[in-house]
Design a protein around this motif. Structure first.
Motif, mmCIF file in Angstrom:
data_model
loop_
_atom_site.group_PDB
_atom_site.id
_atom_site.type_symbol
_atom_site.label_atom_id
_atom_site.label_comp_id
_atom_site.label_asym_id
_atom_site.label_seq_id
_atom_site.Cartn_x
_atom_site.Cartn_y
_atom_site.Cartn_z
ATOM 1 N N GLN A 67 0.840 -1.214 0.000
ATOM 2 C CA GLN A 67 0.000 0.000 0.000
ATOM 3 C C GLN A 67 0.874 1.262 0.000
ATOM 4 N N TYR A 86 -2.173 -0.867 -4.227
ATOM 5 C CA TYR A 86 -2.723 -0.300 -2.998
ATOM 6 C C TYR A 86 -4.046 -0.975 -2.646
ATOM 7 N N ARG A 125 -3.675 5.531 6.560
ATOM 8 C CA ARG A 125 -4.450 5.690 5.343
ATOM 9 C C ARG A 125 -5.265 6.996 5.372
#
Length: 572
Positions: A67, A86, A125
């Motif tokens: 990611q 990702y 994130r």
């Protein structure tokens, strides 16, 4: 020892010992089963939980790295395809977290570290990845790269540190489980050693107990029994050890007493039997000597009397021929009496000589075809049968082992008797037949003569025994005695069939050859029917003969017949 004094039975002692050993072994088996189950659980923790957790933690770190790399690449190039790792990494992360939570259900420390990593990843994130992606989409790669700073890198390094912490926690759980495996394995080995020791000790105790309770008393009992078996029947047998052995010893001693009593009676009976056997042996020897002397006397007497008797007969006949009619009637009668007496005496001596020679002068047994013998019999009795107009027939005769001259003499006597003792007003018919019965040939000589009353059936075979006067039926009375002696010499027996409806039927047996017996077994033959049935078969055979041969209806049992000077003979 206390149990022995109380008189425990051998079964009770063995059952008690085995019960204790079995209880110990069952207890050890239960403990071993529990420890083995615990050991298996610990091994499952090591192999099926901590191992997969370590692997999945590494895969989780790989998914997070995918990611972070995808976000940085997208920020550099602005290419939407760079976001595929990702998205794939995010899906892998979710799957791995769910799997690790299931495996770490019993390990709160692992779940706690996993929650920390999940929170840090979500925060990264939200604060880094999503803003960089959205900024790059709006403002371009340069704006996106501007959001990636040292702070964001340190934030992702924190995630790496948390994953390392998770790995350490998993390793701690694995080491603890491995330690428990070692502990339970050691306990299991100890329990197995204890079980082996219990079995070994039980075996030693069992061996010593059997030696004391079984082997020693049994050896003592065997020794006493051997003394009795060696001949000391007065030795008392006393038992020791368990009650069963004492009872067994008492039973054996009762048997010994019974055997001793029976042996005493047997010895007395044997002494009596030996005395009787001695007496019988002496009597048998005396009887053998007497029979031998009688046979010798009969042979010598009959042989040595031939010459003087021949002289008496010759001179009486000479007187009769020379002075017949020259003397008075009474003198002629006296001379006739002397001649007749000398001739009868000569016949008696000849018959007695023949009787004494049976079995003494032998040529050995050979295979004798009785069909050929019957032909010889027909020839020897031809004159008598012509005189009496008698008919002689015979069926198929066997081949037996014997002496042909004696067998010929046997059948000649039987046929001659049948012709002699005929009814005056009835033509004489004599038929000889044979059949296989229980491994012996049963030969019958049947006639239609005057017959024999059942009460005289045995008397006729006694030497010199007559049922009629010599005037009515001439003869010496020795013919059937010769028949009996010849039959018995060949291993058979002779008798009169008292159930014959007409005339006389004399039957005798002769041993059959093995080949005939085997052939009879291999090819079963229907049982021989009565003489009347045989007669019907004979008549049917006669009907099939050629018309150019001279025929007379044969008696029962005939197969084919020839005519010879008014004398009818049927040859099977």
């Amino acid at each position: 020892m206390k149990a022995y004094q109380q008189g425990w039975t051998l079964r009770r002692r063995v059952v008690a010992l085995l019960g204790v050993v079995l209880a110990l072994l069952l207890g050890l088996a239960g403990a071993e089963a529990a420890v083995a189950a615990k050991n298996r659980q610990n091994i499952d923790v090591v192999l099926l939980r901590t191992g997969p957790l370590r692997v999945q933690a590494q895969e989780l770190m790989s998914a997070l790295l995918d990611q972070e790399t995808a976000v940085r690449g997208y920020a550099v190039n602005g290419d939407r395809s760079d976001l595929l790792p990702y998205q794939e990494g995010l899906r892998r992360e979710q799957s791995l977290v769910a799997s690790m939570r299931a495996l770490a259900a019993d390990y709160p420390g692992v779940r706690r570290e996993l929650d920390v990593i999940e929170g840090q990843a979500a925060q990264w994130r939200a604060q880094v990845a999503e803003p960089v992606v959205s900024t790059t989409q709006r403002s371009g790669p340069a704006a996106g790269r501007a959001l990636i700073t040292d702070q964001t890198r340190r934030q992702f390094d924190g995630i790496r540190a948390s994953v390392d912490t998770l790995q350490d926690e998993i390793l701690t759980v694995r080491q603890a489980a491995a330690g428990r495996v070692n502990t339970t394995s050691g306990v299991l080995v100890v329990l197995l050693i204890v079980a082996a020791l219990v079995v070994a000790v039980a075996g030693v105790v069992m061996l010593l107990s059997l030696d004391r309770m079984l082997i020693r008393p049994l050896a003592v009992l065997v020794g006493q029994v051997r003394e009795v078996a060696d001949g000391d029947y007065q030795h008392r047998i006393a038992g020791s050890g368990p009650p069963e052995f004492r009872q067994l010893a008492d039973d054996i001693d009762l048997m010994r007493q019974k055997i001793a009593q029976d042996l005493h009676e047997v010895r007395q009976a044997r002494e009596r039997i030996e005395w009787v056997n001695d007496q019988l042996q002496k009597q048998a020897e005396e009887l053998t000597r007497s029979n031998r002397d009688l046979e010798q006397f009969a042979y010598v007497a009959s042989h040595d009397l031939q010459e003087p008797l021949r002289k008496v007969a010759s001179f009486c006949q000479l007187l009769q021929r020379r002075y017949a009619g020259q003397l008075d009637e009474r003198a002629d009668q006296y001379i006739a009496f002397a001649v007749d007496g000398a001739q009868r005496m000569q016949r008696l001596i000849n018959d007695l000589l023949a009787f004494s020679r049976i079995g003494r002068l032998t040529t050995g047994f050979i295979d004798v075809d009785l069909n050929r013998v019957m032909g010889e019999v027909a020839g020897q009795t031809e004159a008598a049968r012509q005189y009496a107009d008698a008919e002689l027939t015979w069926g198929e005769m066997p081949t037996i082992r014997g002496e042909e001259p004696l067998l010929t003499n046997l059948l000649v006597n039987l046929v001659s008797n049948s012709v002699k003792f005929r009814r005056p007003d009835v033509p004489s018919k004599v038929h000889v037949s044979a059949r296989l019965v229980d491994g012996e040939w049963e030969i019958s000589c049947r006639d239609n003569g005057i017959g024999i009353e059942p009460e005289f059936a045995d008397k006729i075979f006694v030497i010199f025994q007559r049922l009629h006067s010599k005037d009515a039926y001439p003869g010496t009375g020795i013919g059937l005695a010769i028949v009996k002696k010849i039959v018995e010499y060949h291993g058979g027996r002779v008798w009169v069939d008292t159930e014959a409806e007409e005339g006389t039927t004399i039957r005798f047996t002769l041993p059959a050859r093995e080949a005939d017996i085997e052939a009879a077994k291999a090819e079963p033959v229907e049982p021989a029917g009565p003489p009347e049935d045989a007669a019907e078969d004979a008549r049917a055979d006669d009907a099939a003969q050629p018309d150019d041969a001279t025929r007379d209806e044969p008696p029962a049992g005939a197969d084919r017949q020839d005519t010879n000077g008014g004398m009818r003979e049927t040859v099977g």
